[in-house]
Structures are given as structure tokens and as C-alpha cells.
Design an enzyme around this catalytic site. Structure first.
Site, PDB file in Angstrom:
ATOM      1  N   THR A   1       4.575   1.009  -5.121  1.00  0.00           N
ATOM      2  CA  THR A   1       3.934  -0.457  -4.918  1.00  0.00           C
ATOM      3  C   THR A   1       4.143  -1.062  -6.534  1.00  0.00           C
ATOM      4  O   THR A   1       4.080  -1.812  -6.760  1.00  0.00           O
ATOM      5  CB  THR A   1       2.663  -0.725  -4.112  1.00  0.00           C
ATOM      6  OG1 THR A   1       2.805  -0.399  -3.203  1.00  0.00           O
ATOM      7  CG2 THR A   1       2.094  -2.143  -4.436  1.00  0.00           C
TER       8      THR A   1
ATOM      9  N   LYS B   1       0.731  -1.200   0.307  1.00  0.00           N
ATOM     10  CA  LYS B   1      -0.139   0.183   0.092  1.00  0.00           C
ATOM     11  C   LYS B   1       0.728   1.201   0.041  1.00  0.00           C
ATOM     12  O   LYS B   1       0.456   2.275   0.838  1.00  0.00           O
ATOM     13  CB  LYS B   1      -0.730  -0.060   1.375  1.00  0.00           C
ATOM     14  CG  LYS B   1      -1.788  -1.259   1.275  1.00  0.00           C
ATOM     15  CD  LYS B   1      -2.852  -0.758   2.397  1.00  0.00           C
ATOM     16  CE  LYS B   1      -2.088  -2.326   3.125  1.00  0.00           C
ATOM     17  NZ  LYS B   1      -3.377  -1.859   4.574  1.00  0.00           N
ATOM     18  N   CYS B   2       1.861   1.748  -0.887  1.00  0.00           N
ATOM     19  CA  CYS B   2       2.737   2.152  -0.981  1.00  0.00           C
ATOM     20  C   CYS B   2       2.975   3.128  -2.054  1.00  0.00           C
ATOM     21  O   CYS B   2       2.584   2.497  -3.442  1.00  0.00           O
ATOM     22  CB  CYS B   2       4.181   2.174  -0.092  1.00  0.00           C
ATOM     23  SG  CYS B   2       5.716   2.644  -1.040  1.00  0.00           S
ATOM     24  N   GLY B   3       3.179   3.867  -2.082  1.00  0.00           N
ATOM     25  CA  GLY B   3       3.360   5.278  -3.497  1.00  0.00           C
ATOM     26  C   GLY B   3       4.524   4.288  -4.667  1.00  0.00           C
ATOM     27  O   GLY B   3       3.993   5.140  -5.261  1.00  0.00           O
TER      28      GLY B   3
END
Length: 154
Positions: free
Chosen positions: A39, A35-37
Site C-alpha cells: 500500500t 490494507k496491503c504490504g
């Protein structure tokens, strides 16, 4: 211990695995988050894996929840998310910590070899066929930007 192949890690099912199983193969080791930028880099990591796996490259993903809680609690959710959304077929391991007192021994070694504490998700370490770290790539470095360095260790 002075080579990546000297370490053990946990697979998603909890079993302990020696990285000696990959002895003689170059590795790209990445602390990941679902759930990361960054990803979307899963797509590029999968492309690298597909392009170079016949030459021996193994991409190893280590889900990490240490940066802003950007990983699923349940490892099954993580693996399903990666497979469904990015077609990931490279090995994902059990969730790890990469910094602090509870850091996975492998990541302690990687940091000692190259660059100190990990600042965020998707820090990438390139390991040659002899088990030595030859490159560290910060999160903003896209997987495709590592192709020339990967080709040098193949």
C-alpha cells in the site's frame, strides 16, 4: 478489441466510462489495495503522476479485494484513505476483480497482452499512447523503478 482505449470501466460513482477518453495518453494501470504490504506504493504512484501528468501520463488505480480481502468494502472509504494517507489525486475507479470468471474485461485484456494471471495487489501495466501494453511490473517493483520505461512512452 485490441487496445486499452477500446474498453469501458466503472468510476467510483458507478458511472460507466470509456477509456477512449484517454486516447493518445500513456497510462499506468494498477490493481490497488488499501490494507496491503505494498500500500505505501500509493505515494510513489502519486509522485509519478505529479511528475509526468503534464506530459500526458495518467495513473489509473483499480481497487481490488481479490487477494486476502485487503480493500475496504465501501469505495468511499477507499478513496478517503488514499487521499488522506497518500495524497492521491490520480483517478481511482470502482472496485474490480482481476482474475477468474468475474474479472473486469480490461484486466482480461491486460493479462492476455502481458503475462497471464495477476498474482497480487499492485501489479502495474504500462500502456503507450497507442493503447498497447508495453510493460508489466510485479508488485515488488517500486513505482520509481519504472521511470525510464515511462519516459520512453511519453
Amino acid at each position: 478489441m485490441n487496445k486499452v482505449y477500446d474498453y469501458t470501466v466503472r468510476k467510483t460513482n458507478g458511472d460507466v466510462m470509456s477509456l477512449d477518453a484517454y486516447k493518445g495518453q500513456p497510462l499506468l494501470i494498477v490493481n490497488t489495495a488499501s490494507k496491503c504490504g505494498y500500500t505505501p506504493q500509493f505515494k510513489g504512484l502519486q509522485e509519478l503522476y505529479e511528475a509526468y501528468k503534464t506530459d500526458g501520463l495518467v495513473v489509473l488505480g483499480f481497487p481490488c479485494d481479490q487477494f486476502a480481502n485487503q480493500e475496504f468494502e465501501n469505495i468511499e472509504e477507499t478513496t478517503e484513505f488514499c487521499q488522506v494517507n497518500y495524497g492521491v489525486t490520480f483517478p481511482l475507479m470502482a472496485k474490480v476483480k482481476v482474475n477468474g470468471e468475474e474479472a473486469e474485461n480490461l484486466f482480461r485484456f491486460l493479462k492476455e497482452e502481458n503475462g497471464g494471471d495477476i498474482k497480487w495487489n499492485f501489479t502495474k501495466f504500462l500502456v503507450d499512447r497507442n493503447g498497447h501494453v508495453t510493460g508489466r511490473y510485479e508488485p515488488a517493483v517500486e513505482p520509481a523503478e519504472m521511470k525510464k520505461d515511462i519516459e520512453k512512452v511519453l
